[in-house]
Design a protein around this motif. Structure first.
Motif, short mmCIF file in Angstrom:
data_model
loop_
_atom_site.label_atom_id
_atom_site.label_comp_id
_atom_site.label_asym_id
_atom_site.label_seq_id
_atom_site.Cartn_x
_atom_site.Cartn_y
_atom_site.Cartn_z
N GLN A 105 62.58 -37.56 -29.63
CA GLN A 105 62.80 -37.35 -28.20
C GLN A 105 61.64 -36.65 -27.51
O GLN A 105 61.68 -36.41 -26.31
CB GLN A 105 64.09 -36.55 -28.00
CG GLN A 105 65.35 -37.32 -28.39
CD GLN A 105 66.58 -36.46 -28.41
OE1 GLN A 105 66.51 -35.22 -28.46
NE2 GLN A 105 67.74 -37.08 -28.36
N GLY A 106 60.60 -36.33 -28.26
CA GLY A 106 59.42 -35.74 -27.66
C GLY A 106 59.44 -34.25 -27.51
O GLY A 106 58.70 -33.69 -26.68
N ALA A 107 60.25 -33.55 -28.30
CA ALA A 107 60.23 -32.09 -28.25
C ALA A 107 58.87 -31.57 -28.70
O ALA A 107 58.28 -32.09 -29.65
CB ALA A 107 61.33 -31.51 -29.13
N ASP A 108 58.37 -30.54 -28.01
CA ASP A 108 57.14 -29.88 -28.45
C ASP A 108 57.39 -29.04 -29.68
O ASP A 108 56.52 -28.90 -30.55
CB ASP A 108 56.59 -28.98 -27.33
CG ASP A 108 56.20 -29.77 -26.10
OD1 ASP A 108 55.32 -30.64 -26.19
OD2 ASP A 108 56.79 -29.49 -25.03
N SER A 109 58.58 -28.44 -29.74
CA SER A 109 58.90 -27.49 -30.79
C SER A 109 60.37 -27.60 -31.14
O SER A 109 61.19 -28.00 -30.30
CB SER A 109 58.58 -26.06 -30.31
OG SER A 109 58.87 -25.10 -31.31
N ILE A 134 61.65 -27.08 -26.15
CA ILE A 134 62.02 -26.51 -27.44
C ILE A 134 63.45 -26.92 -27.77
O ILE A 134 64.39 -26.56 -27.06
CB ILE A 134 61.90 -24.98 -27.43
CG1 ILE A 134 60.48 -24.56 -27.00
CG2 ILE A 134 62.24 -24.39 -28.80
CD1 ILE A 134 60.31 -23.06 -26.80
N ALA A 135 63.62 -27.69 -28.83
CA ALA A 135 64.92 -28.23 -29.21
C ALA A 135 65.72 -27.17 -29.96
O ALA A 135 65.35 -26.75 -31.06
CB ALA A 135 64.74 -29.48 -30.06
N LEU A 156 59.80 -23.02 -34.11
CA LEU A 156 60.23 -21.70 -33.66
C LEU A 156 61.36 -21.29 -34.60
O LEU A 156 62.47 -21.79 -34.51
CB LEU A 156 60.71 -21.75 -32.21
CG LEU A 156 61.21 -20.43 -31.60
CD1 LEU A 156 60.14 -19.35 -31.65
CD2 LEU A 156 61.68 -20.65 -30.16
N LEU A 157 61.05 -20.39 -35.51
CA LEU A 157 61.96 -20.07 -36.62
C LEU A 157 62.67 -18.75 -36.33
O LEU A 157 62.03 -17.70 -36.24
CB LEU A 157 61.16 -19.96 -37.91
CG LEU A 157 61.95 -19.72 -39.19
CD1 LEU A 157 62.90 -20.87 -39.49
CD2 LEU A 157 60.99 -19.50 -40.37
N PRO A 185 66.75 -31.77 -25.54
CA PRO A 185 65.33 -31.88 -25.24
C PRO A 185 64.97 -33.18 -24.53
O PRO A 185 64.01 -33.22 -23.75
CB PRO A 185 64.67 -31.81 -26.63
CG PRO A 185 65.75 -32.18 -27.60
CD PRO A 185 67.02 -31.67 -27.00
N GLN A 186 65.73 -34.24 -24.76
CA GLN A 186 65.44 -35.52 -24.12
C GLN A 186 65.63 -35.43 -22.60
O GLN A 186 64.89 -36.07 -21.83
CB GLN A 186 66.29 -36.65 -24.73
CG GLN A 186 67.77 -36.66 -24.34
CD GLN A 186 68.64 -35.68 -25.12
OE1 GLN A 186 68.17 -34.70 -25.66
NE2 GLN A 186 69.94 -35.96 -25.16
N VAL A 187 66.60 -34.63 -22.17
CA VAL A 187 66.84 -34.46 -20.73
C VAL A 187 65.71 -33.66 -20.10
O VAL A 187 65.17 -34.02 -19.05
CB VAL A 187 68.21 -33.78 -20.49
CG1 VAL A 187 68.41 -33.51 -19.00
CG2 VAL A 187 69.34 -34.63 -21.05
#
Length: 291
Positions: free
Chosen positions: A65-69, A42-43, A151-152, A281-283
């Protein structure tokens, strides 16, 4: 996020003894991650470690970067527009003092949406992002694309009332979004202000909600949360295996925030949390890829 996938088992009914009273709590099974068995990436405010927080650049970078959310903060302008900003005032992340040097207040709620379009919300981080605007909620959702969840966080500042209702109304006004988000389990709304969260939940009960905790939640708080919320999201420094197990036993999901050191990311993954909220999130994605 994908709550429905993690809640595939039949709903459970849990009875807890709290303050001498037995309270029946209807819950969905939690702690069941997606097919990979790994937590969601989650970013936090977008990929805010490398791009200006809560901007379209941060959102699109998180996607790449491939964040899910993506977690972003929503507030309301003086004329009722919903925009993405974390702070209650504009000084830290914009050039508002240069553009409006004579204003007595720099609270976001004292500015109109049109006035905000004159501000630079990117240069404070790097010249690379000069001219990055404060996005509206609608623009932020558009930047997410169809594959990245939201995710707001409803950011309630002093004197603000009815923001939960306003966010519900704003989401309704985006053509087709709510129907798609509910169908794909791609939206969760959370807040530290649990009253506003409940107000939102009353308006849009099909949208999952999360309760943020800056102090370790008590047994009573978690039991009460399980009667109506879907997530309990504490600071990662407050989170241990006992808390994760307790939250899952109540049928809730748990996302921890804000986890930026690699060692802390690995520790959170080991605890079995459902999501890790991070500026990088990339890490975290690389840690999960190689684990």
């Amino acid at each position: 996020m994908r709550l429905s996938a993690r809640s595939a088992r039949p709903a459970l009914v849990i009875s807890l003894l709290v303050a001498g009273l037995t309270a029946p709590i209807a819950t969905a099974a939690a702690g069941e991650k997606g097919d990979s068995g790994q937590p969601d990436v989650i970013a936090h405010r977008g990929s805010s470690g490398v791009a200006p927080e809560n901007t379209l650049a941060a959102i699109t970078t998180a996607r790449a970067q491939g964040a899910d959310s993506v977690e972003v903060d929503v507030q309301r302008t003086a004329d009722g527009e919903l925009v993405l900003l974390h702070d209650c005032t504009l000084e830290r992340t914009t050039d508002v003092e240069e553009v409006f040097p004579d204003r007595e207040s720099y609270a976001l709620s004292d500015f109109t949406a049109d006035e905000l379009t004159r501000l630079d919300a990117g240069s404070w981080l790097s010249p690379e992002f000069e001219g990055e605007p404060i996005p509206t909620l609608r623009e932020g959702i558009r930047a997410l694309g169809p594959r990245t969840d939201l995710l707001l966080e409803v950011k309630v500042c002093e004197g603000e009332e009815g923001l939960g209702q306003a966010v519900a109304d704003g989401l309704r006004e985006i053509p087709g979004y709510l129907r798609r988000a509910v169908a794909t389990d791609s939206l969760v709304v959370q807040s530290f202000d649990h009253d506003e969260t409940r107000e939102f939940h009353t308006e849009l009960p099909r949208v999952p909600v999360g309760l943020l905790f800056s102090a370790r939640p008590t047994d009573a708080e978690l039991a009460e949360a399980a009667t109506w919320a879907q997530q309990a999201n504490p600071r990662y420094t407050l989170t241990d295996q006992a808390l994760v197990d307790q939250v899952h036993a109540l049928g809730l999901e748990i996302n921890v925030w804000t986890v930026n050191a690699e060692s802390d990311m690995r520790a959170a993954v080991e605890l079995g949390v459902d999501g890790v909220i991070t500026d990088y999130p990339q890490v975290l994605r690389e840690i999960l890829r190689t684990s």
